[in-house]
Design a protein around this motif. Structure first.
Motif, PDB file in Angstrom:
ATOM      1  N   ALA A   1      15.892  44.654  25.666  1.00 51.99           N
ATOM      2  CA  ALA A   1      15.689  43.736  24.537  1.00 51.99           C
ATOM      3  C   ALA A   1      16.500  44.152  23.314  1.00 51.99           C
ATOM      4  CB  ALA A   1      14.214  43.658  24.170  1.00 51.99           C
ATOM      5  N   CYS A   2      16.602  45.444  23.087  1.00 52.20           N
ATOM      6  CA  CYS A   2      17.185  45.876  21.815  1.00 52.20           C
ATOM      7  C   CYS A   2      18.676  46.173  21.936  1.00 52.20           C
ATOM      8  CB  CYS A   2      16.441  47.099  21.294  1.00 52.20           C
ATOM      9  SG  CYS A   2      14.755  46.687  20.819  1.00 52.20           S
ATOM     10  N   PRO A   3      19.452  45.821  20.927  1.00 54.74           N
ATOM     11  CA  PRO A   3      20.878  46.119  20.947  1.00 54.74           C
ATOM     12  C   PRO A   3      21.121  47.623  21.092  1.00 54.74           C
ATOM     13  CG  PRO A   3      20.378  44.570  19.195  1.00 54.74           C
ATOM     14  CD  PRO A   3      19.063  45.038  19.741  1.00 54.74           C
ATOM     15  N   GLY A   4      21.912  48.002  22.091  1.00 56.91           N
ATOM     16  CA  GLY A   4      22.192  49.408  22.360  1.00 56.91           C
ATOM     17  C   GLY A   4      21.227  50.013  23.355  1.00 56.91           C
ATOM     18  N   GLY A   5      20.156  49.291  23.678  1.00 54.24           N
ATOM     19  CA  GLY A   5      19.106  49.854  24.527  1.00 54.24           C
ATOM     20  C   GLY A   5      18.075  50.566  23.670  1.00 54.24           C
ATOM     21  N   CYS A   6      17.291  51.476  24.299  1.00 57.11           N
ATOM     22  CA  CYS A   6      16.155  52.090  23.597  1.00 57.11           C
ATOM     23  C   CYS A   6      16.582  52.975  22.429  1.00 57.11           C
ATOM     24  CB  CYS A   6      15.327  52.917  24.564  1.00 57.11           C
ATOM     25  SG  CYS A   6      14.794  51.966  25.980  1.00 57.11           S
ATOM     26  N   ILE A   7      17.800  53.502  22.459  1.00 59.27           N
ATOM     27  CA  ILE A   7      18.264  54.298  21.315  1.00 59.27           C
ATOM     28  C   ILE A   7      18.297  53.450  20.046  1.00 59.27           C
ATOM     29  CG2 ILE A   7      19.608  56.158  22.346  1.00 59.27           C
ATOM     30  CD1 ILE A   7      21.860  53.803  21.860  1.00 59.27           C
ATOM     31  N   GLY A   8      18.376  52.127  20.218  1.00 65.55           N
ATOM     32  CA  GLY A   8      18.310  51.219  19.068  1.00 65.55           C
ATOM     33  C   GLY A   8      16.988  50.479  19.019  1.00 65.55           C
ATOM     34  N   GLY A   9      15.971  51.058  19.607  1.00 62.90           N
ATOM     35  CA  GLY A   9      14.683  50.366  19.738  1.00 62.90           C
ATOM     36  C   GLY A   9      14.001  50.100  18.410  1.00 62.90           C
ATOM     37  N   GLY A  10      13.050  49.181  18.466  1.00 65.61           N
ATOM     38  CA  GLY A  10      12.350  48.755  17.253  1.00 65.61           C
ATOM     39  C   GLY A  10      11.399  49.798  16.686  1.00 65.61           C
ATOM     40  N   GLY A  11      11.214  50.917  17.409  1.00 65.65           N
ATOM     41  CA  GLY A  11      10.344  51.967  16.890  1.00 65.65           C
ATOM     42  C   GLY A  11      11.113  53.199  16.455  1.00 65.65           C
ATOM     43  N   GLN A  12      12.452  53.094  16.510  1.00 71.06           N
ATOM     44  CA  GLN A  12      13.281  54.240  16.139  1.00 71.06           C
ATOM     45  C   GLN A  12      13.386  54.366  14.623  1.00 71.06           C
ATOM     46  OE1 GLN A  12      13.848  56.340  18.345  1.00 71.06           O
ATOM     47  NE2 GLN A  12      15.450  55.841  19.818  1.00 71.06           N
ATOM     48  N   THR A  13      14.042  55.423  14.174  1.00 69.78           N
ATOM     49  CA  THR A  13      14.222  55.593  12.740  1.00 69.78           C
ATOM     50  C   THR A  13      14.867  54.340  12.159  1.00 69.78           C
ATOM     51  OG1 THR A  13      16.314  56.681  13.234  1.00 69.78           O
ATOM     52  CG2 THR A  13      14.439  58.092  12.794  1.00 69.78           C
ATOM     53  N   VAL A  14      14.503  54.007  10.923  1.00 70.44           N
ATOM     54  CA  VAL A  14      15.026  52.780  10.330  1.00 70.44           C
ATOM     55  C   VAL A  14      16.513  52.924  10.019  1.00 70.44           C
ATOM     56  CG1 VAL A  14      12.827  52.014   9.388  1.00 70.44           C
ATOM     57  CG2 VAL A  14      14.310  53.491   8.017  1.00 70.44           C
ATOM     58  N   ASN A  15      17.145  51.762   9.865  1.00 74.78           N
ATOM     59  CA  ASN A  15      18.571  51.708   9.532  1.00 74.78           C
ATOM     60  C   ASN A  15      19.461  52.364  10.578  1.00 74.78           C
ATOM     61  OD1 ASN A  15      17.936  50.315   7.284  1.00 74.78           O
ATOM     62  ND2 ASN A  15      18.128  52.034   5.875  1.00 74.78           N
ATOM     63  N   THR A  16      19.110  52.206  11.849  1.00 70.91           N
ATOM     64  CA  THR A  16      19.969  52.691  12.916  1.00 70.91           C
ATOM     65  C   THR A  16      21.088  51.669  13.128  1.00 70.91           C
ATOM     66  OG1 THR A  16      18.089  53.771  13.964  1.00 70.91           O
ATOM     67  CG2 THR A  16      20.029  53.413  15.320  1.00 70.91           C
ATOM     68  N   THR A  17      22.265  51.997  12.618  1.00 65.83           N
ATOM     69  CA  THR A  17      23.391  51.075  12.755  1.00 65.83           C
ATOM     70  C   THR A  17      24.068  51.271  14.113  1.00 65.83           C
ATOM     71  OG1 THR A  17      24.841  52.695  11.765  1.00 65.83           O
ATOM     72  CG2 THR A  17      23.841  51.092  10.281  1.00 65.83           C
TER      73      THR A  17
END
Lengths: 419, 581
Positions: free
Chosen positions: B499-515
């Motif tokens: 679902a998330c761009p980049g996969g789980c490394i870009g997940g919605g629960g990761q640190t904010v502002n993950t570009t």
């Protein structure tokens, strides 16, 4: 000099606005025939030669606008007539449309031919819904007669249609990019620029937007072999102008004037003077987003671009709002402020929050509860809105208040202790 | 590259044509303040924080939306600019709930940072913030409109990246709000709870539902045996919250921290990712051999599951029936582990640390239990774990390296790369290819399925057969593939969707502002972990081998089906009929 003329209003009362036949009987569509004998370039040159400034408020050189639109090298283009006449006290376009609808359609066809567009859209403000049947009927008749469609009047390759589009009542949709957004079915909120709509507008097509009055001038100018238009006005304000006078005057209405008529003559002759001979408090030029002046500063100047600007106001939408002394300056300002508070689209901070804060501050001033710091904040917010808003709404919303703080300092005198 | 000559605060500078003023300033080591601007999104130019003065221009220009031109003279530091920025900031604050001390984003808030930067010591404008009810009726996300600064970053994340468009502006002027269709709670709309909105929100208006207290309560309950699993991508993002490099590999420190926090056992989701591969890989082989529904699509990403259930329920049969690694771990923890450890599953509390807020929803789904026992009890995100570590007061960067516990603690390299787009596909191919040929692979790296293109395609040899696979990350990209399946033009055998761009490394629960730039670094870290592990194929993981030998017997066995597989159902989308339900 006569106070009124009939140049673009010459057809008023001369034909039945519901009948194309009667329009043709008074020479209707001869301007289109003439236009089709010219090149698009020549038409734009003709407007440039008459120094026509756009009549929506910004006053952009119309010949230049059409030439730029023409030069955009894309196969599909759009012409829009901005009939979202939303500036309070402005109703000149309504008068033109009510009395001479076929002229506007004819002008839109000429615009399409000149800039190389295939479609013209008439964006009619929601509040003018009474004009919808008139235009639906007019466009239908014009299409039936072959002035719209393929190869118009035998001009090979010129195919064009006009569509009627109704706004939904937002003031901000008079702004070109918000208008285009709303036509695309989105919320009417201005786009950031660039890209400019002349390159990328409605449906991502190059779009040439013109005000109703600007377009209505075109047929008269094209047929103006005797250069009558150039005989009106002043060196820097050529020709005639539709104005609307409203407020506490005896005879409010829309008038076509030659540029250069004295403001006093407009108010006291054309508009019949102030009701019950009350004293004038202030005059606002160009609608709610326009600037205000004290009567003594403007009554005796000629109504031209240059003289109004020198007096600290401007032509804007062509509205003149006369407020007599029964209305206090602050009451007037609060009404204006509430208008913008209501009409801000809300997307950019200066306009959304600025109009909210200014309303509160103004209410505080009216209650006599304001401090010197409040006045400083008002000036700061005015500066921010003027310089940092996304579109012209926020930029001009504080024009009246800004003027008033200079012109009527007594209204803002701090009464509370301890400041 | 064509260069443009400009000056910023009278310092001459050359930048490539087409550069935005905000990026040009970075080259002059100047950070122009901004709120609505986000590097991976289309420019909005709404907040007007980033205004600059440019010679010859009457108005101030927004640095985010203005492209440099030859000879441009930019001033970022004039009184007019500063007065405007401070004024804009104060006006935003005046329409913001200022309960900063009790805000989930306290000390991690862009508005707060700017107020600190500009030394705002007292709000000069009266607060005009309206009270709005906090929306927290779903397990994943909490929405607090009183904190919203209307920057629109969440809207863009939802529409541009995800193509979901569950969020929009509504109303105008002072009433302008960011909201959902009919102002319904997220779960009743088209929202799929991926949480991308919460990773771009500059303030605390959309945040994960905080479940840390539930974890503390469990840890403090002497009756409970509390175990934790950590998803593959958490270990390459967690360091970011402690000032370490944004993609530091902190596996060992993380394990130590979890142990100090008080978990009885610290296990690895990489292990259950390997089990997922065993089940999903053999399911693919089974579908190939027995003419099952193809293409088969992965089912690891709960945001993706919500998406297919809401938006493409006609394709549900394409989903692998294997549960996600989180849920497989949960089911094993309450069965196999319970037996091995001799602990009643009712007394085991299984906690997950996930890069994802949709995992909270997944864990709470009615399907995700076996014989009345929930697979996973509590899910926290990378962000929440960061808070728990800070709560304990650990000097995280200097913690010793710890090791995962047995018997659910060994993960292969294949499990590790689950966290990057293409990783599940590569992990599956490593196992499926060897199962087909019976021979070890010459090269383990399937380069064709790596990388960051929105949709990747590859043709792979599996024994004698040639199969076409596809990988999509970000649901806007997934949508392209789904439409191809629906119109019959897709000739894929196996598809990975995250679902998330980049996969789980870009997940919605990761640190904010993950570009995107940070995501790429985290991908590299995951591949580095993979390369350095002794086991790189799921079927060679000794803990997995033991699990099948001692408990499950073989992939797709009856026990495996009972515990590790499930089926999904269509979900309702937002309609006006939902209003008031």
């Amino acid at each position: 000099m006569a106070n009124t003329v009939s140049f673009m209003t010459r057809n008023f009362g001369k034909y039945n606005p519901s009948s194309l036949d009667s329009y043709e009987q008074i020479g209707g569509f001869s301007a289109l025939r003439k236009a089709l004998s010219m090149t698009g370039e020549q038409i734009a040159d003709c407007l440039a030669a008459c120094a026509v400034k756009g009549r929506g408020g910004a006053g952009y050189d119309m010949g230049k606008k059409w030439r730029q639109a023409r030069e955009v090298n894309q196969p599909r283009k759009v012409v829009i007539c901005n009939a979202d006449e939303g500036e309070p006290a402005t109703f000149k376009d309504r008068t033109l449309m009510e009395n001479d609808p076929f002229r506007l359609i004819e002008a839109m066809i000429i615009a399409g031919y000149s800039v190389g567009a295939q479609d013209g859209y008439l964006y009619l403000r929601e509040e003018y819904s009474h004009l919808r049947p008139l235009f639906q009927n007019a466009i239908w008749q014009v299409r039936e007669k072959g002035y719209l469609g393929e190869n118009i009047l035998g001009k090979t390759g010129f195919s064009y249609d006009v569509h009627l589009y109704s706004g939904a009542g937002a003031y901000v949709c008079g702004e070109g990019t918000a208008l285009v957004e709303s036509m695309e079915g989105k919320s009417g909120r201005p786009r950031m620029k660039p890209p400019f709509i002349k390159q990328c507008g409605l449906f991502h097509l190059p779009t040439c937007v013109n005000n109703v009055e600007s377009l209505c001038l075109v047929p008269s100018i094209l047929l103006d072999d005797k250069k009558e238009y150039l005989s009106y006005g002043t060196q820097n304000s050529v020709g005639t102008k539709m104005i609307s006078v409203a407020g506490n005057v005896r005879n409010p209405g829309a008038f076509e004037i030659p540029f250069g008529v004295k403001v006093r003559d407009i108010i006291f002759d054309l508009a019949g003077g102030v009701k019950n001979n009350h004293e004038i408090q202030l005059i606002q030029f160009g609608g709610a987003s326009g600037k205000i002046a004290r009567p003594e500063d403007v009554l005796d100047i000629p109504y031209t671009y240059e003289d109004l600007t020198a007096a600290g106001v401007g032509v804007g939408s062509g509205a003149i709002l006369v407020i007599d002394k029964r209305t206090s300056v602050l009451d007037f300002l609060l009404a204006t402020q509430e208008f913008f508070f209501h009409e801000s689209c809300g997307q950019c901070t200066p306009c959304r929050e600025g109009n909210t804060q200014m309303k509160l501050l103004l209410e505080k001033v009216m209650a006599g509860m304001h401090t010197g710091e409040d006045l400083q904040n008002m000036k700061k917010i005015i500066m921010i809105m003027k310089n940092a808003s996304l579109c012209g709404l926020g930029e001009t919303a504080q024009n009246a208040l800004s003027c008033a703080m200079d012109l009527f300092p007594e209204c803002f005198a701090v009464k509370t202790e301890g400041n | 590259m064509e260069m443009v000559h400009i000056t910023i605060n009278n310092i001459p500078l050359q930048v490539p044509k087409g550069t935005r003023v905000i990026d040009a300033a970075k080259k002059a080591h100047i950070d122009i303040p901004h709120l609505c601007y986000f590097p991976d999104q289309a420019v909005k130019a709404h907040c007007r924080m980033c205004v600059v003065e440019v010679s010859g221009n009457r108005k101030l220009l927004a640095a985010c939306s203005t492209i440099v031109w030859e000879g441009m003279e930019i001033y970022t530091d004039t009184q007019k600019v500063r007065d405007t920025q401070v004024g804009v900031l104060k006006m935003i604050m005046a329409n913001h709930d200022q309960d900063c001390l009790a805000c989930p984003r306290n000390q991690n808030c862009e508005l707060q940072n700017l107020c600190s930067r500009f030394n705002i010591q007292s709000p000069k404008f009266p607060n005009v913030c309206k009270p709005y009810p906090i929306q927290d009726s779903n397990p994943s996300l909490v929405r607090d409109l009183a904190k919203c600064i209307r920057c629109g970053r969440c809207i863009k994340a939802c529409s541009e990246n995800q193509g979901v468009s569950a969020l929009t502006y509504a109303n105008r002027s002072h009433d302008l709000i960011v909201t959902t269709a009919y102002n319904l709670p997220f779960e009743q709309t088209d929202c799929i709870l991926c949480g991308q909105c919460s990773t771009v929100c500059p303030v605390g208006s959309i945040v994960e539902k905080d479940d840390t207290q539930k974890v503390w309560d469990a840890l403090h309950d002497p009756q409970k045996h509390v175990i934790v699993q950590v998803a593959p991508s958490v270990r390459v993002a967690l360091g970011d919250g402690f000032g370490m490099d944004k993609a530091s590999i902190v596996t060992g420190k993380m394990v130590s921290a979890l142990r100090i926090i008080g978990f009885d056992k610290v296990f690895d989701t990489n292990f259950s990712a390997d089990v997922t591969i065993m089940e999903e890989g053999h399911e693919l082989l089974d579908r190939l051999q027995n003419h099952g529904k193809l293409p088969m699509i992965t089912s690891c990403s709960p945001g993706w599951i919500n998406y297919i259930e809401k938006h493409h329920s006609g394709l549900l049969e394409h989903l692998s029936s294997a549960k996600s690694p989180q849920q497989i771990f949960g089911a094993i923890s309450k069965s196999y582990y319970s037996k091995v450890a001799g602990i009643d599953p009712k007394n085991i509390v299984t906690v997950s640390v996930m890069p994802c807020v949709a995992k909270k929803y997944e864990a709470a789904r009615p399907e995700m239990q076996v014989d009345g026992i929930r697979d996973v009890d509590i899910v926290i995100t990378t962000r929440e774990l960061t808070k728990m570590i800070k709560y304990v007061g650990l000097d995280f960067p200097n913690l010793p390296e710890g090791d995962f516990d047995s018997p659910l603690g060994i993960g292969s390299g294949a499990g590790a790369i689950f966290g990057a787009t293409g990783g599940v596909m590569e992990a599956a191919l490593r196992t499926v290819a060897e199962a087909c040929t019976g021979k070890p692979l010459q090269t383990l790296e399937f380069e064709a399925v790596r990388g960051n293109e929105g949709v990747k395609e590859a043709t792979i040899q599996l024994g004698g057969a040639t199969v076409k696979v596809a990988i999509a990350h970000g649901l806007k990209n997934a949508e392209t593939i789904l439409q191809n399946i629906e119109d019959g033009s897709a000739d894929y055998t196996f598809i990975e969707i995250m679902a998330c761009p980049g996969g789980c490394i870009g997940g919605g629960g990761q640190t904010v502002n993950t570009t995107f730039d940070i995501k790429k670094l985290r991908q590299d870290s995951l591949y580095e972990i993979d390369e350095n592990l002794p086991y790189r194929k799921s079927h060679e993981n000794p803990d997995v081998i033991a699990l099948y030998r001692d408990f499950l017997q073989k992939p797709l066995s009856e026990t495996a089906h009972h515990l590790l597989h499930t089926h999904y159902q269509p979900q309702k989308k937002a309609t006006w009929q939902n209003v008031g339900e």
